[in-house]
Design an enzyme around this catalytic site. Structure first.
Site, PDB file in Angstrom:
ATOM      1  N   GLY A 100       0.787  -1.226   0.000  1.00  0.00           N
ATOM      2  CA  GLY A 100       0.000   0.000   0.000  1.00  0.00           C
ATOM      3  C   GLY A 100       0.817   1.273   0.000  1.00  0.00           C
ATOM      4  O   GLY A 100       0.262   2.354  -0.184  1.00  0.00           O
ATOM      5  N   CYS A 137     -27.633  -9.874 -16.080  1.00  0.00           N
ATOM      6  CA  CYS A 137     -27.084  -9.429 -17.362  1.00  0.00           C
ATOM      7  C   CYS A 137     -28.055  -9.787 -18.486  1.00  0.00           C
ATOM      8  O   CYS A 137     -28.572 -10.898 -18.545  1.00  0.00           O
ATOM      9  CB  CYS A 137     -25.740 -10.110 -17.599  1.00  0.00           C
ATOM     10  SG  CYS A 137     -25.108  -9.906 -19.269  1.00  0.00           S
ATOM     11  N   CYS A 169     -26.202 -12.721 -20.789  1.00  0.00           N
ATOM     12  CA  CYS A 169     -25.824 -14.042 -20.298  1.00  0.00           C
ATOM     13  C   CYS A 169     -26.561 -14.406 -19.006  1.00  0.00           C
ATOM     14  O   CYS A 169     -26.365 -15.497 -18.483  1.00  0.00           O
ATOM     15  CB  CYS A 169     -24.313 -14.133 -20.086  1.00  0.00           C
ATOM     16  SG  CYS A 169     -23.734 -13.242 -18.644  1.00  0.00           S
ATOM     17  N   CYS A 218     -22.992  -7.422 -18.719  1.00  0.00           N
ATOM     18  CA  CYS A 218     -21.751  -7.585 -17.975  1.00  0.00           C
ATOM     19  C   CYS A 218     -20.720  -6.570 -18.478  1.00  0.00           C
ATOM     20  O   CYS A 218     -20.531  -6.419 -19.680  1.00  0.00           O
ATOM     21  CB  CYS A 218     -21.148  -8.965 -18.204  1.00  0.00           C
ATOM     22  SG  CYS A 218     -22.049 -10.296 -17.485  1.00  0.00           S
ATOM     23  N   CYS A 263     -18.816 -12.617 -19.881  1.00  0.00           N
ATOM     24  CA  CYS A 263     -20.118 -12.693 -20.532  1.00  0.00           C
ATOM     25  C   CYS A 263     -20.068 -13.673 -21.713  1.00  0.00           C
ATOM     26  O   CYS A 263     -20.925 -14.537 -21.862  1.00  0.00           O
ATOM     27  CB  CYS A 263     -20.515 -11.300 -21.015  1.00  0.00           C
ATOM     28  SG  CYS A 263     -22.258 -11.109 -21.341  1.00  0.00           S
TER      29      CYS A 263
END
Lengths: 258, 312
Positions: B48, B257, B260, B282, B288
């Site tokens: 970080g 979605c 899909c 998606c 997808c």
């Protein structure tokens, strides 16, 4: 408890090259006491205040502060991390220009809550309740809690700055010309408020001002500075009613009488 | 990879002649790659923490992923398989051009399948397919400093990181709740890494934040203009900041979605016409397409297929 000074200042000096900022200042500040530092522009009052509040490193001398555990610590031998913790919990600093002490782009509530979040408060509801309580204590309508300080008047901004500093119940507050730039009636209200808060909370305060009326209203003791030196030091009423030094006499006699 | 490599080496045309302007493998010179790898190692050692590095000019404008490209160039090898996504899609300008860039200067294999890739360079999404050990996710970062919009001074923000003074980050979240009644930050949502540094996860939707937590993959972040690299090593705690009474939540979608039928994925809104028609699909195109190939059908997939047949 209060038989020990909160702050012990010993021969504090600050030089800017060959020029004197302030020279050989020594005093004790006691719990619950308000000390005013007065003098004309360039007399070194702000330099002294900045040295005391560790915003500036002095050239010589030391400042001992009595921590909450009762031990004295030399401010300039503390690590920066410790100093910064002290500055945002046990101390407050009220700037002359509120924009220097506030975050102008976040709401009044967040301004007051910032110190709480800095010391680890992570409960939104509690932070907001405390902020709202403090706003009402400094006479700001609580429905202004989500407004940004830029929408506030000068007097409101100054009161907000005071609330922001007092929310962690500090023991020592530094004020640099807290009423500078405010009109007279707003000044009077602010002084009244500060005087009330100081006595309610048992705060110690060091107030820098060029306005002897402010010193008269707020402070118990005062120091008169000229050319970087403290030339007179005593109880406020004594200094103002019976000034000994010629310069202080001049200062007192130059107050406009209406 | 045991198959003989018939692709031309970088800087050579198909006849094998060396051109005048030959690039080093993966564009950057070896000294630069070495410098970047050092920064990456330091970043991995301090999760970080933003490590400064001597960012180079790249043959693309700032804001197009110069930081991510430099990180990828420093870690890519001839055996690597590269996937590049832009907002989850493999076929948008940024993704296509960066993929073409590395195919040209490093002659690496490219893929669109998340599971096949060893290095995935991403702009603003984490793939839906869970990343595995051995994979590296390279983020393109515009502004690495999470405190920047609250504290403009770099000297001050560095000090705040050093002293772990992160109260200001909560001021931002407080403002969100005060204004909107909830934490309205939806992307670049600040996280605390390994219990120490607060980090900007780049402008990924906060939907992806939980995927960073203890991910098996190595996550590297490159900011070219700001000259910073930071990292989240595998299996590292990544916790999104929040309030006790306003806990962190990811976006919810009220429908699956349209192509899909996937649920619990991040969806993009696609405007279909000027009469308010729209669909939600998606954002991760590979995910997808894989689902469609597996036979999953969303509510609008059939109509599109019939339309296409009708048009033919």
């Amino acid at each position: 408890m209060s038989d020990m000074p909160l702050l012990k200042v010993r021969s504090l000096s600050k030089f800017y090259g060959n020029r004197i900022g302030c020279h050989d200042v020594s005093f004790d500040l006691w719990p619950g006491e308000v000390l005013a530092i007065v003098g004309e522009s360039g007399s070194g009052k702000t330099t002294l205040l900045n040295c005391l509040s560790t915003r500036l490193m002095p050239s010589t001398g030391d400042v001992q502060y009595r921590m909450r555990d009762g031990d004295y610590r030399d401010l300039f031998r503390m690590s920066e991390a410790e100093r910064r913790v002290l500055m945002r919990t046990d101390w407050g600093f009220v700037h002359q220009n509120p924009a220097d002490g506030l975050r102008m782009t976040v709401s009044a509530g967040a301004n007051v809550g910032e110190r709480l979040m800095a010391v680890g408060d992570r409960h939104y509801g509690r932070i907001r309740a405390t902020a709202s309580e403090w706003l009402s204590r400094v006479e700001i309508d609580t429905d202004r809690i989500d407004d940004q300080p830029r929408a506030f008047s000068g007097g409101m901004r100054q009161r907000l700055q005071i609330a922001r500093n007092l929310v962690t119940s500090p023991r020592l507050v530094f004020m640099d010309e807290p009423t500078g730039g405010l009109d007279v009636s707003v000044q009077a209200r602010l002084l009244d408020l500060v005087r009330g808060l100081v006595s309610d909370l048992g705060l110690s305060a060091i107030v820098v001002t060029h306005d002897l009326a402010v010193a008269r209203l707020l402070s118990h003791r005062m120091m008169v500075m000229k050319g970087g030196h403290v030339i007179e030091h005593g109880l406020t009423d004594r200094v103002l009613d019976d000034p000994r030094e010629p310069y202080t006499q001049l200062l007192v006699s130059s107050i406009l009488q209406v | 990879m045991s198959a003989p490599d018939t692709r031309p080496a970088p800087g050579q045309d198909s006849a094998g002649e060396t051109e005048l302007a030959a690039y080093n493998f993966a564009y950057l010179d070896e000294q630069t790659k070495r410098m970047i790898r050092r920064a990456i190692l330091k970043a991995i050692a301090i999760p970080g923490y933003q490590v400064p590095f001597a960012s180079r000019e790249m043959p693309m404008p700032y804001g197009w992923g110069t930081g991510g490209v430099q990180v990828t160039a420093a870690i890519i090898g001839p055996e690597d398989v590269l996937k590049v996504i832009d907002q989850g899609a493999d076929d948008t300008t940024n993704a296509v051009s960066i993929r073409a860039f590395f195919q040209k200067v490093a002659a690496v294999r490219a893929t669109t399948h998340t599971a096949d890739a060893t290095i995935i360079q991403t702009r603003h999404r984490i793939p839906e397919h869970t990343l595995q050990e051995g994979q590296v996710l390279v983020y393109q970062v515009p502004i690495p400093e999470p405190l920047r919009f609250l504290e403009p001074r770099e000297t001050e923000t560095r000090k705040m990181h050093a002293l772990e003074e992160y109260g200001l980050m909560h001021v931002k979240l407080y403002e969100d709740i005060a204004r909107h009644g909830r934490i309205a930050t939806t992307y670049a949502y600040p996280v605390k890494v390994h219990g120490r540094y607060v980090m900007d996860p780049s402008p990924t939707p906060k939907f992806d934040n939980p995927k960073m937590h203890r991910s098996e993959a190595l996550q590297l972040f490159g900011a070219g203009r700001e000259k910073r690299i930071y990292a989240v090593p595998p299996h590292t705690d990544v916790v999104s900041l929040d309030f006790e009474d306003h806990p962190f939540e990811v976006q919810q979608f009220d429908r699956p979605c349209a192509l899909c039928g996937a649920t619990h994925v991040y969806l993009d809104e696609v405007v279909l016409d000027d009469r308010g028609g729209r669909m939600f699909v998606c954002s991760d195109t590979d995910y997808c397409e894989t689902r469609q190939a597996e036979g999953h059908v969303g509510e609008m997939l059939a109509t599109t297929a019939t339309d296409r047949e009708a048009a033919e």
